[in-house]
Design a protein around this motif. Sequence first.
Motif, PDB file in Angstrom:
ATOM      1  N   ARG A  18       0.874  -1.039  -0.103  1.00 15.69           N
ATOM      2  CA  ARG A  18       0.120  -0.262  -0.182  1.00 15.69           C
ATOM      3  C   ARG A  18       0.921   1.182   0.015  1.00 15.69           C
ATOM      4  O   ARG A  18       1.867   1.352   0.812  1.00 15.69           O
ATOM      5  CB  ARG A  18      -1.076   0.090   1.307  1.00 15.69           C
ATOM      6  CG  ARG A  18      -2.067  -0.835   1.116  1.00 15.69           C
ATOM      7  CD  ARG A  18      -3.238  -0.407   2.210  1.00 15.69           C
ATOM      8  NE  ARG A  18      -3.641   0.768   1.997  1.00 15.69           N
ATOM      9  CZ  ARG A  18      -5.071   0.997   1.463  1.00 15.69           C
ATOM     10  NH1 ARG A  18      -5.860  -0.072   1.070  1.00 15.69           N
ATOM     11  NH2 ARG A  18      -5.244   2.165   1.163  1.00 15.69           N
ATOM     12  N   ARG A  19       0.514   1.936  -0.967  1.00 14.64           N
ATOM     13  CA  ARG A  19       1.231   3.543  -0.970  1.00 14.64           C
ATOM     14  C   ARG A  19       1.326   4.162   0.462  1.00 14.64           C
ATOM     15  O   ARG A  19       2.101   5.054   0.529  1.00 14.64           O
ATOM     16  CB  ARG A  19       0.749   4.216  -2.101  1.00 14.64           C
ATOM     17  CG  ARG A  19       1.390   5.416  -2.428  1.00 14.64           C
ATOM     18  CD  ARG A  19       1.043   6.093  -3.712  1.00 14.64           C
ATOM     19  NE  ARG A  19       1.113   5.106  -4.997  1.00 14.64           N
ATOM     20  CZ  ARG A  19       0.819   5.422  -6.189  1.00 14.64           C
ATOM     21  NH1 ARG A  19       0.006   6.443  -6.429  1.00 14.64           N
ATOM     22  NH2 ARG A  19       0.944   4.632  -7.045  1.00 14.64           N
ATOM     23  N   ASP A  20       0.074   4.187   1.219  1.00 16.76           N
ATOM     24  CA  ASP A  20       0.006   4.905   2.377  1.00 16.76           C
ATOM     25  C   ASP A  20       0.580   4.389   3.539  1.00 16.76           C
ATOM     26  O   ASP A  20       0.541   4.724   4.773  1.00 16.76           O
ATOM     27  CB  ASP A  20      -1.670   5.330   2.623  1.00 16.76           C
ATOM     28  CG  ASP A  20      -2.486   3.910   2.911  1.00 16.76           C
ATOM     29  OD1 ASP A  20      -1.822   2.874   2.815  1.00 16.76           O
ATOM     30  OD2 ASP A  20      -3.722   3.921   2.759  1.00 16.76           O
ATOM     31  N   GLY A  21       1.311   3.033   3.415  1.00 16.61           N
ATOM     32  CA  GLY A  21       1.881   2.348   4.389  1.00 16.61           C
ATOM     33  C   GLY A  21       0.956   1.667   5.333  1.00 16.61           C
ATOM     34  O   GLY A  21       1.821   0.775   6.101  1.00 16.61           O
ATOM     35  N   ALA A  22      -0.182   1.671   5.206  1.00 16.31           N
ATOM     36  CA  ALA A  22      -0.983   0.853   5.972  1.00 16.31           C
ATOM     37  C   ALA A  22      -0.932  -0.783   5.629  1.00 16.31           C
ATOM     38  O   ALA A  22      -0.528  -1.011   4.501  1.00 16.31           O
ATOM     39  CB  ALA A  22      -2.661   1.259   5.560  1.00 16.31           C
ATOM     40  N   PRO A  23      -1.236  -1.647   6.401  1.00 11.38           N
ATOM     41  CA  PRO A  23      -1.278  -3.088   6.091  1.00 11.38           C
ATOM     42  C   PRO A  23      -2.219  -3.490   5.139  1.00 11.38           C
ATOM     43  O   PRO A  23      -3.238  -2.669   4.864  1.00 11.38           O
ATOM     44  CB  PRO A  23      -1.513  -3.771   7.317  1.00 11.38           C
ATOM     45  CG  PRO A  23      -2.365  -2.841   8.201  1.00 11.38           C
ATOM     46  CD  PRO A  23      -1.601  -1.318   7.786  1.00 11.38           C
ATOM     47  N   LEU A  24      -1.971  -4.205   4.299  1.00 14.08           N
ATOM     48  CA  LEU A  24      -3.097  -4.918   3.355  1.00 14.08           C
ATOM     49  C   LEU A  24      -4.061  -5.680   3.902  1.00 14.08           C
ATOM     50  O   LEU A  24      -3.633  -6.611   4.850  1.00 14.08           O
ATOM     51  CB  LEU A  24      -2.306  -5.702   2.236  1.00 14.08           C
ATOM     52  CG  LEU A  24      -1.177  -4.942   1.361  1.00 14.08           C
ATOM     53  CD1 LEU A  24      -0.642  -6.134   0.429  1.00 14.08           C
ATOM     54  CD2 LEU A  24      -2.201  -4.073   0.208  1.00 14.08           C
ATOM     55  N   ALA A  25      -5.266  -5.392   3.724  1.00 11.47           N
ATOM     56  CA  ALA A  25      -6.460  -6.259   4.295  1.00 11.47           C
ATOM     57  C   ALA A  25      -6.862  -6.814   2.832  1.00 11.47           C
ATOM     58  O   ALA A  25      -7.704  -6.270   2.178  1.00 11.47           O
ATOM     59  CB  ALA A  25      -7.414  -5.223   4.781  1.00 11.47           C
ATOM     60  N   LEU A  26      -6.439  -8.286   2.762  1.00  9.20           N
ATOM     61  CA  LEU A  26      -6.864  -9.185   1.578  1.00  9.20           C
ATOM     62  C   LEU A  26      -8.184  -9.546   1.725  1.00  9.20           C
ATOM     63  O   LEU A  26      -8.367 -10.364   2.778  1.00  9.20           O
ATOM     64  CB  LEU A  26      -5.924 -10.104   1.163  1.00  9.20           C
ATOM     65  CG  LEU A  26      -4.437  -9.275   1.031  1.00  9.20           C
ATOM     66  CD1 LEU A  26      -3.502 -10.404   0.621  1.00  9.20           C
ATOM     67  CD2 LEU A  26      -4.247  -8.268  -0.019  1.00  9.20           C
ATOM     68  N   ALA A  27      -9.021  -9.531   0.722  1.00  3.17           N
ATOM     69  CA  ALA A  27     -10.457 -10.522   1.063  1.00  3.17           C
ATOM     70  C   ALA A  27      -9.931 -11.921   0.992  1.00  3.17           C
ATOM     71  O   ALA A  27      -9.276 -12.473  -0.018  1.00  3.17           O
ATOM     72  CB  ALA A  27     -11.126 -10.305  -0.018  1.00  3.17           C
ATOM     73  N   GLY A  28     -10.541 -12.608   1.931  1.00  6.50           N
ATOM     74  CA  GLY A  28     -10.352 -14.015   1.992  1.00  6.50           C
ATOM     75  C   GLY A  28     -11.833 -14.888   2.227  1.00  6.50           C
ATOM     76  O   GLY A  28     -12.646 -14.383   2.873  1.00  6.50           O
ATOM     77  N   ILE A  29     -11.522 -16.093   2.348  1.00  8.66           N
ATOM     78  CA  ILE A  29     -12.673 -17.186   2.446  1.00  8.66           C
ATOM     79  C   ILE A  29     -11.936 -18.550   3.208  1.00  8.66           C
ATOM     80  O   ILE A  29     -10.859 -18.571   3.051  1.00  8.66           O
ATOM     81  CB  ILE A  29     -13.590 -17.704   1.258  1.00  8.66           C
ATOM     82  CG1 ILE A  29     -12.480 -18.409   0.286  1.00  8.66           C
ATOM     83  CG2 ILE A  29     -14.328 -16.398   0.605  1.00  8.66           C
ATOM     84  CD1 ILE A  29     -13.049 -19.105  -0.887  1.00  8.66           C
ATOM     85  N   TRP A  30     -12.749 -18.913   4.158  1.00  5.94           N
ATOM     86  CA  TRP A  30     -12.010 -20.080   5.033  1.00  5.94           C
ATOM     87  C   TRP A  30     -13.236 -21.105   5.227  1.00  5.94           C
ATOM     88  O   TRP A  30     -14.186 -20.868   4.810  1.00  5.94           O
ATOM     89  CB  TRP A  30     -11.597 -19.687   6.224  1.00  5.94           C
ATOM     90  CG  TRP A  30     -12.705 -18.864   7.190  1.00  5.94           C
ATOM     91  CD1 TRP A  30     -13.393 -17.628   7.253  1.00  5.94           C
ATOM     92  CD2 TRP A  30     -13.419 -19.628   8.273  1.00  5.94           C
ATOM     93  NE1 TRP A  30     -14.375 -17.688   8.211  1.00  5.94           N
ATOM     94  CE2 TRP A  30     -14.432 -18.833   8.846  1.00  5.94           C
ATOM     95  CE3 TRP A  30     -13.010 -20.760   8.912  1.00  5.94           C
ATOM     96  CZ2 TRP A  30     -15.033 -19.191  10.037  1.00  5.94           C
ATOM     97  CZ3 TRP A  30     -13.705 -21.241  10.111  1.00  5.94           C
ATOM     98  CH2 TRP A  30     -14.774 -20.328  10.634  1.00  5.94           C
ATOM     99  N   GLN A  31     -12.255 -22.276   5.695  1.00 12.16           N
ATOM    100  CA  GLN A  31     -13.281 -23.396   5.850  1.00 12.16           C
ATOM    101  C   GLN A  31     -12.587 -24.358   6.823  1.00 12.16           C
ATOM    102  O   GLN A  31     -11.368 -24.561   6.758  1.00 12.16           O
ATOM    103  CB  GLN A  31     -13.550 -24.154   4.621  1.00 12.16           C
ATOM    104  CG  GLN A  31     -14.112 -25.560   4.772  1.00 12.16           C
ATOM    105  CD  GLN A  31     -14.981 -25.943   3.582  1.00 12.16           C
ATOM    106  OE1 GLN A  31     -15.904 -25.421   3.222  1.00 12.16           O
ATOM    107  NE2 GLN A  31     -14.393 -26.988   2.820  1.00 12.16           N
ATOM    108  N   GLU A  32     -13.216 -24.973   7.791  1.00 12.62           N
ATOM    109  CA  GLU A  32     -12.704 -26.139   8.417  1.00 12.62           C
ATOM    110  C   GLU A  32     -12.563 -27.156   8.038  1.00 12.62           C
ATOM    111  O   GLU A  32     -13.482 -27.635   7.296  1.00 12.62           O
ATOM    112  CB  GLU A  32     -13.385 -26.067   9.762  1.00 12.62           C
ATOM    113  CG  GLU A  32     -13.337 -24.891  10.756  1.00 12.62           C
ATOM    114  CD  GLU A  32     -13.912 -25.133  12.157  1.00 12.62           C
ATOM    115  OE1 GLU A  32     -14.557 -26.040  12.370  1.00 12.62           O
ATOM    116  OE2 GLU A  32     -13.681 -24.222  13.185  1.00 12.62           O
TER     117      GLU A  32
END
Length: 221
Positions: A121-135
Amino acid sequence: MCGRMAITLPHDAMAQIFDAAPGNDLPDVPNFNVCPTVQIHTVTSDGAARRLRPMRWGFLPHWYKATNDGPLLINARAETIAEKPAFRAAVRERRCIVVASGFYEWTRLDDGTRLPWYIFRRDGAPLALAGIWQEWERGEEGHVTCAVVTTAANAPMREVHHRMPVILERQDWPLWLGEAGKGAAVLMRAARDDVLDLYRVDRRVNSNRATGPELIEPIDS
């Protein structure tokens, strides 16, 4: 696509940024070469509270009899995620945020040489990537698994690759996590052209055994 990441934030910083209670079994940080099948940092919500928790990067459909019973599903395409049997229930019911400081992508020369780039990110913030999950469980073996949602690349990313992860802005986190009702499908799009920056890094990162902060240092291209 998204096939390698870096995470440099301390656990308490991640927990504060995402307003999430941290688990006591989170992967060690920093890690400048996060590879598929290892534990990564994710955020989930039950509607009342968020958790910062580890998940295995590599989504395991319920019909897999073993962790290597089919393709390694580290990404899920936004365009088909609601139709694919492996992903359609998860995108409706089990969405998460994958936390990263940046990710790597490669261009390939005519002679086959792979040149790595670091994207952040250009603003230095962490990336929040869209994800999906499953057990996933088989006998005594069990994993909480996830995949990163990807979409067609924006203009800057197209210089390197035709796909990119879906990057969520802070105001979109509640909708993606299911805290703000339905309609999260509208978030599965490319980031604005001014969100990311990228530069070439050393080819040492081509090896999944490479470590150290020098992996994300820029080099002259």
